[in-house]
Design a protein around this motif. Structure first.
Motif, short mmCIF file in Angstrom:
data_model
loop_
_atom_site.label_atom_id
_atom_site.label_comp_id
_atom_site.label_asym_id
_atom_site.label_seq_id
_atom_site.Cartn_x
_atom_site.Cartn_y
_atom_site.Cartn_z
N TRP A 128 32.73 32.15 40.19
CA TRP A 128 34.44 32.68 39.38
C TRP A 128 33.03 31.65 37.93
CZ3 TRP A 128 35.71 27.69 37.15
CH2 TRP A 128 34.73 26.59 37.41
N GLY A 129 34.77 31.72 36.87
CA GLY A 129 34.47 31.22 35.43
C GLY A 129 35.71 31.43 35.35
N GLN A 130 35.54 30.38 33.67
CA GLN A 130 36.38 29.40 33.56
C GLN A 130 37.36 30.17 31.88
OE1 GLN A 130 37.87 26.60 34.57
NE2 GLN A 130 39.56 26.70 33.77
N CYS A 131 38.29 30.86 32.68
CA CYS A 131 38.68 31.53 30.80
C CYS A 131 40.20 30.39 30.77
CB CYS A 131 39.44 32.82 31.50
SG CYS A 131 38.09 34.13 32.35
N GLN A 132 40.11 30.14 29.63
CA GLN A 132 41.34 29.54 29.42
C GLN A 132 41.50 28.37 30.45
OE1 GLN A 132 43.66 31.62 26.66
NE2 GLN A 132 42.38 32.15 25.19
N GLU A 133 43.10 28.12 30.69
CA GLU A 133 42.77 27.95 31.74
C GLU A 133 42.95 27.89 32.91
OE1 GLU A 133 46.78 30.07 30.29
OE2 GLU A 133 44.35 29.50 29.49
N ALA A 134 42.69 29.67 32.79
CA ALA A 134 42.64 29.89 34.79
C ALA A 134 40.86 30.68 35.08
CB ALA A 134 43.03 31.51 34.50
N LYS A 135 40.77 29.71 36.43
CA LYS A 135 39.87 30.03 37.19
C LYS A 135 39.86 31.27 37.94
CE LYS A 135 38.06 25.49 38.74
NZ LYS A 135 37.79 25.14 40.49
N VAL A 136 38.78 32.03 37.15
CA VAL A 136 38.48 33.66 37.25
C VAL A 136 36.91 33.59 38.78
CG1 VAL A 136 37.71 36.59 36.70
CG2 VAL A 136 40.08 34.34 35.21
N GLY A 137 37.44 34.14 39.50
CA GLY A 137 36.47 34.22 40.18
C GLY A 137 36.52 36.39 40.28
N LEU A 138 34.84 36.29 40.44
CA LEU A 138 34.53 38.28 40.34
C LEU A 138 34.41 38.63 41.90
CD1 LEU A 138 32.11 37.23 37.60
CD2 LEU A 138 34.66 37.40 37.70
N THR A 139 34.54 39.61 42.09
CA THR A 139 33.93 40.47 43.06
C THR A 139 34.16 41.88 42.73
OG1 THR A 139 36.78 41.53 43.91
CG2 THR A 139 35.18 38.57 45.85
N ILE A 140 33.22 42.22 44.13
CA ILE A 140 33.01 44.12 43.23
C ILE A 140 33.74 45.14 44.63
CG2 ILE A 140 31.41 45.56 42.58
CD1 ILE A 140 29.36 43.63 41.63
#
Length: 267
Positions: A128-140
């Motif tokens: 996952w990565g931090q995008c300002q105030e949001a934690k964003v998980g990555l899947t494909i």
């Protein structure tokens, strides 16, 4: 938070054409997070590993990361999508998350299909990565079929799961709202449209990209045509879905009853 997807017909075997087209379509748009399709710099169809190697990138010197970084300096947000990655001689189907300061996170697809195994090595790390105030998980793409993966992302506190995809069948679009609901987070799935040739046969991609709320409600959904879709979401809804709150006020404690782990291949 303004989020969205750009589903389009990826240009086969032409990285520069794809990057230029993405820039032309989103230039002037303002957003916090935008999701692109899987393998958006190369296309998905190939006969063997050698065909993809000219488009595979070392992320430490990636032309795509450089291009998207400069693009995000104009748009002010973050962008994610899939590219072929070459690392230590292995080819990965990877998702990159890029902001105005460069690469934020990268994820190697864990659940590669039988077709992909002729070229790609499976990843093994949840990212996952931090995008300002949001934690964003990555899947494909195919990853969306496996509930434990999104459960691990949930345990790590993600607010949004971004799934870049290339699918033609009708199953995956039905899975996405379930994944959002069971994890009480937002889910953005970006599939591509158009056609490619697989062993001489033309196959069509379905499109139907969608943004789903923590309540499993589809907030936006495309058809099978190109679509740049941007909407505003409220991160306060994460873990507090309207309908779900009638059942349990504390979903997180229920989730913590489980511990989900990935087992390394060969064990």
């Amino acid at each position: 938070m303004r989020v969205g997807f750009f589903q389009y017909a990826v240009v086969w075997r032409d990285r520069d054409a794809n990057l230029s087209y993405i820039e032309s379509r989103i230039k002037g748009e303002k957003f916090d997070l935008l999701v692109l399709p899987e393998l958006f710099t190369s296309g998905y169809a190939y006969d063997d590993r050698e065909e993809l190697l000219p488009f595979a990138e070392d992320l430490s010197s990636s032309p795509t990361v450089k291009f998207l970084t400069e693009l995000m300096q104009k748009c002010g947000g973050y962008i994610t999508g899939g590219i072929p990655e070459l690392h230590d001689g292995k080819l990965y189907n990877s998702s990159i998350l890029v902001g105005s300061d460069g690469l934020v996170a990268s994820y190697r697809k864990i659940h590669v299909t039988d077709y992909e195994k002729r070229a790609f090595t499976a990843g093994s790390e949840v990212i996952w990565g931090q995008c300002q105030e949001a934690k964003v998980g990555l899947t494909i793409c195919f990853d969306a079929w496996f509930a434990p993966l999104s459960s691990i992302l949930k345990a790590r506190g993600v607010d949004i799961i971004c799934n870049s995809a290339n699918f033609g069948g009708d199953v995956t679009p039905t899975i996405i709202p379930v994944r959002a609901l069971e994890n009480q987070c937002f889910y953005i799935n970006c599939n591509r449209v158009g056609t490619e040739f697989f062993e001489g046969e033309e196959e069509a991609y379905r499109g139907e990209s969608q943004i789903v709320s923590p309540d499993g409600k589809v907030l936006a959904k495309a058809d099978n045509k190109e679509s740049l879709t941007l909407i505003n979401i409220d991160l306060a809804e994460v873990n507090h879905p309207a309908f779900g709150s009638l059942i349990a006020k504390d979903f997180e404690s229920e989730h913590h009853k489980y511990r989900v782990e990935i087992q390394a291949e060969g064990l």
